[in-house]
Scaffold this motif. Structure first.
Motif, PDB file in Angstrom:
ATOM      1  N   HIS A 204       0.632  -1.499   0.295  1.00 41.78           N
ATOM      2  CA  HIS A 204      -0.094   0.341  -0.089  1.00 41.78           C
ATOM      3  C   HIS A 204       0.525   0.903   0.131  1.00 41.78           C
ATOM      4  N   ASN A 207       6.353   2.553  -3.794  1.00 39.35           N
ATOM      5  CA  ASN A 207       6.381   3.826  -4.701  1.00 39.35           C
ATOM      6  C   ASN A 207       7.286   3.371  -5.928  1.00 39.35           C
ATOM      7  N   TYR A 239      -2.498  -1.570  -5.915  1.00 38.27           N
ATOM      8  CA  TYR A 239      -2.284  -1.470  -4.366  1.00 38.27           C
ATOM      9  C   TYR A 239      -0.824   0.208  -4.371  1.00 38.27           C
ATOM     10  N   ASN A 240      -0.296  -0.282  -5.185  1.00 41.08           N
ATOM     11  CA  ASN A 240       0.855   0.486  -5.261  1.00 41.08           C
ATOM     12  C   ASN A 240       0.733   2.199  -5.278  1.00 41.08           C
ATOM     13  N   LEU A 241       2.004   2.368  -5.498  1.00 38.71           N
ATOM     14  CA  LEU A 241       2.014   4.112  -5.860  1.00 38.71           C
ATOM     15  C   LEU A 241       3.607   4.636  -7.185  1.00 38.71           C
ATOM     16  N   HIS A 246      -0.866   7.002  -5.739  1.00 41.24           N
ATOM     17  CA  HIS A 246      -1.408   5.436  -5.262  1.00 41.24           C
ATOM     18  C   HIS A 246      -1.972   5.427  -6.932  1.00 41.24           C
ATOM     19  N   ASN A 250      -4.453   7.135  -9.905  1.00 36.69           N
ATOM     20  CA  ASN A 250      -2.898   7.415 -10.892  1.00 36.69           C
ATOM     21  C   ASN A 250      -2.913   7.999 -12.078  1.00 36.69           C
ATOM     22  N   GLY A 274      -8.068  -0.207  -1.656  1.00 34.96           N
ATOM     23  CA  GLY A 274      -6.784   0.970  -3.050  1.00 34.96           C
ATOM     24  C   GLY A 274      -6.907   1.792  -2.821  1.00 34.96           C
ATOM     25  N   HIS A 276      -7.498   5.933  -1.781  1.00 35.59           N
ATOM     26  CA  HIS A 276      -7.411   6.734  -0.739  1.00 35.59           C
ATOM     27  C   HIS A 276      -7.565   8.562  -0.756  1.00 35.59           C
ATOM     28  N   ASP A 596      -0.966  10.197   0.543  1.00 33.15           N
ATOM     29  CA  ASP A 596      -2.788  10.389   1.014  1.00 33.15           C
ATOM     30  C   ASP A 596      -2.946  10.220   2.601  1.00 33.15           C
TER      31      ASP A 596
END
Ligand code: BGC
Length: 751
Positions: A204, A207, A239-241, A246, A250, A274, A276, A596
C-alpha cells in the motif's frame, strides 16, 4: 425480441376480437436500453439519460464486500465480482471476508496461473478461460477478478504463483485467450494488478520508481495485450504507487496510458481498499471503488459504504463545485457498458460448475504445465509395474487450494499427489513418509481443509524414518516445495528466503544418498534454491494444480502424459544471482513525506529492462533457464531459414525451422524464437522472446515451425520520442529450446 413482440401483438388482437373491439396497434415501444436489438452504445446512452445524480453516485462504489449497485428503479442489475484467478471464490458474508457458509459454492480449482504460463499453449489458456468463465457464469458473477499479469521480477514475491512469469511477450500471448474464453460467457475479466505490483510487503505504500523504457518494455505489454488484443472489459488498479500517486488515482497509468494511449473503454475497478482520496480519484482514478473498509454494517456511519471516497464525499465535492460531473458521467457510462456486455446480455450462456469437462480441463492443463527439469538415467517415467513406491514430503498430502490470500478456494475435490499416485498404481504398495513438518494450518476465512497435519516426531527422526523406508522402495518420490502459508507463496507478504523452508534440503540430501531411483518434485509458484540439484537424478517442477493436482502429477510421472511444460521464469543457482539485490530495489527506502496521509517507501527498479533472462544473459548464475523443459522423447532442430534476407519497416519476415521427434515417444516441445538486435544505438538485451509454438510430434515425425514477425518484434521503446522504434540494420533470429539452448540462428536486415 421481435418474435416476442409479434406473439404479444397476436395475443392482443385475439383478446380485442373476443371482446368485440377492433384490434389495436401492438405495443412495441420498449425503452432503448432494454432492447437488445439496439447497439450497446445507444443502450448505455439511454440508460444514462434516465439516471439521477444519486443513482450515478451509488453506481461507482461498493454496496457489499464484492458487489456494487445497478439501478434498481430501472431494472439494471448489480455488479457482482468474484476472485479469481484460479477458481470462483466461496461466497462471503455481505460485509466480511469470512465465508458465508453456503453449501452450493464448491467449485473446480484450476491450476495456478504460473502453471498455465508454463504450458506455453494458447489453446489451453483459452480452455482455462472458457472453463473458469463457465463457473463464474453459473454462480451469476459479472466480473472475475483475474487474470494476473504482473511480471515476475524476483523470486521472493509472494504472489508470483498468480502471475504468468518473467517475460512480457509470454504473459501477453497467454493472457489473451484466457480473456476471450472467460468473456465468451458474458462474464468480464478484471486484469490485475495494474501495474508495477511486483512484490507484496508494503504494497500500500511502495512507490515504484522506474524509467519509461522499462515501464513500456517490461511491465506494461501484458496489460496492453489484455486490453487491445483480449478486449478486457475491466482492469484492476493496484495498491502500490507510481509517480508519487496511488495506482487507484494514478493520472499517468490510468488516464494517460490505459484510457488514452490504449483506448480502454471498460471499467477500472480498485483493488480492495486501494482508494485513498476523493478528488484525485474522481479526476483520474478508478471507475468503481471497492473494499475501502470492511465493516460498514457494524461500525455504523463512520465506516459505511455511503462514506466511501466515491460516495457521499464525491457527491459533496460535486455540490461544492470542486469537481464537475463530466468524470462521473464517463464513469457511469463505462460501468453501464460493462453491465450491458455481461449481465444484460440476454444471449449469454448459463454456465456450469464442477462438470466432468472442467475436471478434465484442469487435469489436462495441469499435466501439460509440469516441467521436467532433469532426468538423468531416465529415472522417469516410472516403470509400468513398480512394487513399492515411497512418497516423502508434506506437499504430497497437503491440500493447497485453501490459503495464499484472495485466490484461496473451496474446492469440491482436491486430489493430493499421494492419492493421484495411489490411484495410478493400484497394484503397487505406495507408502508415505512425512520427511519434514511445514505448515500444519489449513483454514482461510472460514474454509477449512479439515486436515490434521500435526506431527510429534522431531526432524532427525522424520529423516531417519524416511531413509529407512527409502531403502526398501523401488522408487522414492520426494514431494515438497513451498505452500500457501504466510511468507511462502502467499498474498500480503513475501518469501523471506530463496532456499526451501522447513529443512527440506536435509531430507532431500539424505534420500539422495540412500537411493538412485529418486525423483524430487518441487511444488511452488516461485523458483527455489536447489543446492542438491547435482545429487538427484530427476527433478520435476510442479505447481499449485488445484482439483486435479495429484492426477496431473501422476499422469506425468507415469508417462501417460509426456511432459511438455517449460519454465516461465529462470531458476538462478542462488539468490545473489537474481537482478534484485539492493535495499533500494527492494524493499525500498522510506521517505519523510506522506502521500494520501500515509508513509511512503521508494522502490527503485534500477535493474531496468534487465529482468529475468535479460539479466541472466548478462550476468550468468542460471541453474535452469527460462523456457527450459525436458520430455521423455527428444527433438532435433534443423537449420532455420528465412523467406527473405531483409524486411522493410512495414513488412514482415518468416523464419522457419524443421523440428523432428528423434526419440521413441510421442511428445510436444516448445519452439522458441528470440530476436537479437545486432547493432543498436541503445543498450538492448542479448535477446528477447518474440515467438513460440508448441508442437506435438510422433516418433520420427518432422514438422516445419514458422514464425512471422514484423517491426514490433524488432523495436525498443524510445523514451525520448515516446514511441516504439526499430532501427535499421542487422538482426538475428534465434530458434531455441530454452533461453540457454539456442539451436540455430539466421541473420537478416531491417531496411
Ligand atoms: C487482492 C486482489 C483481490 C481482492 C479481492 C485484494 O486484496 O489484491 O487480487 O481480487 O483483494 O479479494
Amino acid at each position: 425480441m421481435k418474435y416476442k413482440s409479434l406473439l404479444f401483438g397476436v395475443t392482443l388482437a385475439v383478446l380485442a376480437t373476443a371482446c368485440g373491439k377492433s384490434p389495436q396497434t401492438p405495443k412495441t415501444d420498449i425503452p432503448v436500453y432494454l432492447d437488445d436489438n439496439q447497439p450497446i452504445e445507444a443502450r448505455v446512452e439511454d440508460a444514462f439519460q434516465r439516471m439521477t445524480l444519486d443513482e450515478k453516485i451509488a453506481m461507482v462504489h461498493a454496496q457489499s464486500k464484492f458487489s456494487s449497485p445497478g439501478v434498481p428503479r430501472l431494472g439494471i442489475p448489480e455488479v457482482w465480482c468474484t476472485d479469481g484467478p484460479h477458481g470462483i471464490r466461496t461466497e462471503v458474508l455481505w460485509d466480511e471476508w469470512e465465508q458465508a457458509g453456503w453449501t452450493n459454492d464448491s467449485i473446480t480449482a484450476f491450476p495456478a496461473l504460473s502453471g498455465l504460463a508454463s504450458t506455453w499453449d494458447r489453446d489451453l489458456s483459452r480452455l482455462y478461460g472458457k472453463s473458469i468463465g463457465e463457473e463464474a457464469r453459473y454462480r451469476n458473477k459479472s466480473v472475475l477478478l483475474g487474470p494476473g499479469v504482473n511480471i515476475y521480477r524476483f523470486p521472493l514475491n509472494g504472489r508470483n504463483f498468480e502471475y504468468m512469469g518473467e517475460d512480457p511477450y509470454l504473459a501477453g500471448e497467454m493472457v489473451v485467450p484466457y480473456i476471450e474464453g472467460v468473456q465468451a460467457n458474458g462474464v468480464a475479466v478484471c486484469v490485475k494488478h495494474y501495474a508495477l505490483n511486483n512484490s507484496e510487503i508494503n504494497r500500500h505504500i511502495a512507490n515504484t520508481i522506474v524509467d519509461d523504457r522499462t515501464l513500456y518494455e517490461i511491465y506494461l505489454p501484458a496489460f496492453k495485450a489484455a486490453v487491445q488484443k483480449g478486449h478486457a472489459w475491466s482492469v484492476m488498479a493496484a495498491y502500490n504507487l507510481y509517480n508519487n500517486e496511488h495506482l487507484c488515482s494514478n493520472e499517468v497509468l490510468l488516464d494517460k496510458i490505459l484510457r488514452g494511449e490504449w483506448g480502454f473503454d471498460g471499467v477500472v475497478i480498485s483493488d480492495w481498499g486501494g482508494v485513498h482520496n476523493t478528488l484525485q480519484t474522481a479526476r483520474h482514478g478508478v471507475d468503481l471503488e471497492y473494499g475501502s473498509w470492511t465493516d460498514g454494517l457494524t461500525m455504523g456511519k463512520t465506516n459505511a459504504y455511503d462514506n466511501y471516497y466515491l460516495a457521499e464525499p464525491y457527491k459533496a465535492a460535486i455540490g461544492k463545485g470542486e469537481i464537475g460531473t463530466a468524470e462521473l458521467d464517463a464513469r457511469v457510462k463505462r460501468i453501464l457498458r460493462m453491465i450491458f456486455r455481461t449481465t444484460m446480455d440476454r444471449n449469454r450462456p448459463f454456465g456450469s460448475q464442477t462438470s466432468p469437462e472442467h475436471y478434465a480441463a484442469a487435469r489436462k492443463i495441469g499435466a501439460e504445465s509440469i516441467v521436467l527439469l532433469k532426468n538423468d538415467g531416465d529415472v522417469l517415467p516410472l516403470a509400468a509395474h513398480p512394487k513399492r513406491i515411497l512418497v516423502v514430503g508434506e506437499n504430497a498430502v497437503k491440500m493447497m487450494t485453501v490459503g495464499g490470500g484472495s485466490s484461496s478456494l473451496k474446492a469440491k475435490l482436491e486430489v493430493s499427489p499421494l492419492d493421484g499416485i495411489k490411484a495410478r498404481y493400484p497394484d503397487a504398495e505406495v507408502v508415505w513418509e512425512r520427511g519434514y513438518v511445514g505448515d500444519v494450518g489449513g483454514d482461510y476465512n472460514g474454509v477449512s481443509t479439515g486436515q490434521d497435519l500435526r506431527e510429534s516426531r522431531n526432524p532427525a527422526t522424520l529423516i531417519a524414518d524416511a531413509v529407512k523406508a527409502a531403502r526398501e522402495a523401488d522408487y522414492v518420490i520426494f514431494i515438497g516445495g513451498l505452500n500457501k502459508a504466510p511468507q511462502q507463496d502467499s498474498e500480503g507478504e513475501d518469501r523471506i528466503q530463496y532456499g526451501l523452508p522447513y529443512g527440506q534440503d536435509a531430507v532431500i540430501e539424505a534420500l539422495a544418498a540412500a537411493t538412485d531411483k529418486f525423483v524430487v518434485v518441487n511444488i511452488s509458484g516461485n523458483a527455489v534454491a536447489m543446492p542438491w540439484a547435482d545429487k538427484v537424478p530427476a527433478i520435476v517442477q510442479d505447481w499449485y494444480l488445484g482439483t486435479q493436482a495429484g492426477n496431473s502429477l501422476a499422469d506425468v510421472l507415469s508417462g501417460d502424459v509426456n511432459p511438455s511444460g517449460h519454465l516461465p521464469f529462470t531458476i538462478p543457482v542462488s539468490y545473489d544471482k537474481n537482478p534484485v539485490q539492493t535495499e533500494r530495489q527492494y524493499p525500498g527506502t522510506p521517505r519523510r513525506s506522506l502521500i494520501d496521509g500515509m508513509p511512503v517507501l521508494d522502490m527503485e527498479y534500477t535493474e531496468g529492462i534487465y529482468v529475468g533472462y535479460r539479466w541472466y544473459d548478462l550476468h550468468g548464475g542460471v541453474l535452469y533457464p527460462f523456457g527450459h523443459g525436458l520430455s521423455y522423447t527428444s527433438f532435433a532442430f534443423g537449420e532455420p531459414r528465412l523467406d527473405k534476407q531483409s524486411m522493410t519497416e512495414n513488412g514482415s519476415l518468416t523464419v522457419t525451422v524443421p523440428v523432428t521427434n528423434t526419440g521413441a515417444k510421442t511428445g510436444a516441445t516448445v519452439v522458441q524464437l528470440y530476436i537479437t538486435d545486432v547493432e543498436a544505438s541503445v543498450d538492448r538485451p542479448a535477446k528477447e522472446l518474440k515467438g513460440f509454438a508448441k508442437v506435438m510430434l510422433e516418433p520420427g515425425q518432422k514438422a516445419d515451425v514458422s514464425f512471422t514477425i514484423d517491426k514490433d518484434a524488432l523495436s525498443f521503446f524510445d523514451a525520448a520520442k515516446h514511441e516504439w522504434t526499430a532501427e535499421k540494420g542487422s538482426f538475428q533470429a534465434l530458434v531455441a529450446a530454452s533461453a540457454q539452448d539456442i539451436r540455430g540462428a539466421v541473420e537478416f536486415e531491417l531496411r
